[in-house]
Design an enzyme around this catalytic site. Structure first.
Site, short mmCIF file in Angstrom:
data_model
loop_
_atom_site.label_atom_id
_atom_site.label_comp_id
_atom_site.label_asym_id
_atom_site.label_seq_id
_atom_site.Cartn_x
_atom_site.Cartn_y
_atom_site.Cartn_z
N ASP A 18 0.94 -1.24 0.05
CA ASP A 18 0.10 -0.11 -0.19
C ASP A 18 0.93 1.14 -0.06
OD1 ASP A 18 1.04 0.28 2.68
OD2 ASP A 18 -1.10 0.06 3.72
N CYS A 75 3.02 -3.18 4.12
CA CYS A 75 2.30 -2.37 4.41
C CYS A 75 2.81 -1.55 5.61
CB CYS A 75 0.78 -2.48 4.73
SG CYS A 75 0.55 -3.43 6.18
N THR A 77 2.53 -1.74 8.83
CA THR A 77 3.08 -2.79 9.73
C THR A 77 3.36 -4.00 9.45
OG1 THR A 77 0.95 -3.17 10.36
CG2 THR A 77 1.71 -1.60 11.68
N HIS A 108 10.64 -24.09 7.87
CA HIS A 108 9.53 -24.84 8.85
C HIS A 108 8.02 -24.73 8.12
CE1 HIS A 108 11.35 -25.11 12.99
NE2 HIS A 108 12.44 -25.26 11.91
N HIS A 143 7.84 -31.26 8.89
CA HIS A 143 7.27 -29.99 8.77
C HIS A 143 6.13 -30.33 7.41
CE1 HIS A 143 10.12 -28.20 11.09
NE2 HIS A 143 11.20 -28.38 10.44
C1 RB5 Z 1 -2.14 2.48 6.50
O1 RB5 Z 1 -1.98 3.77 7.12
C2 RB5 Z 1 -1.95 1.27 7.64
O2 RB5 Z 1 -2.81 1.30 8.28
C3 RB5 Z 1 -1.46 -0.10 6.76
O3 RB5 Z 1 -0.28 0.27 5.84
C4 RB5 Z 1 -0.95 -1.03 7.72
O4 RB5 Z 1 -0.28 -1.04 8.52
C5 RB5 Z 1 -2.27 -1.95 8.37
O5 RB5 Z 1 -2.09 -2.97 8.72
#
Ligand code: RB5
Length: 151
Positions: A18, A75, A77, A108, A143
């Protein structure tokens, strides 16, 4: 229960992110190209705010047709985009934060997608994770039956 492992190293690396993941995805793609890997970018860039599930779905669709390739999803996180990808039965996306998890998700879990968080780890850690992911083979043996049970 028979299990056929992923082709490894992958024929091509498919990238998607994203807007929040672009700042890490770009240097990872550049690194992969320098290493001689074939790469493809399914978007997005950082110019517009987009929804991470759409990019998780894009990579899942791509890998349903090209089973010899692997994916990298980024993304903010790494959490949302890995959750989205793992809703598809043929995807095993591993959210990794270090070389150990990036290596073990291959050994694994035969993970076919590496998920990373651009707001969580730095570029060098991301490159190290990608290098470990690509360089590690599925261990098979005990595994295999566990991965087969994942469906
Ligand atoms: C975008 O602001 C953020 O929410 C997205 O990139 C991500 O971290 C969601 O899990």
């Amino acid at each position: 229960m028979t299990y056929t492992p992923n082709v490894w190293p992958p024929k091509k690396i498919i990238f998607a992110s994203d807007h929040a993941g672009f700042s890490l995805k770009k240097p990872l793609m550049d690194w992969a190209v320098r290493q001689g890997y074939a790469v493809e970018d399914l978007g997005a860039d950082e110019s517009n705010s987009v929804d991470y599930p759409d990019y998780a779905d894009l990579i899942a669709e791509y890998l349903s047709k090209d089973k010899d390739s692997a994916g990298v999803l980024v993304c903010g996180t790494g959490i949302g985009i890995s959750i989205g990808a793992n809703r598809h039965a043929h995807i095993r996306a591993a959210l990794c934060h270090d070389v150990t998890t990036a290596k073990l998700c291959r050994e694994h879990n035969d993970a076919n997608v590496l998920a990373l968080g651009a707001r969580i780890i730095g570029v060098q850690t991301g490159v190290d994770c990608l290098e470990a992911f690509l360089g590690a083979s599925f261990g098979g043996g005990r595994h295999s039956k566990r991965v087969a049970k994942l469906g």
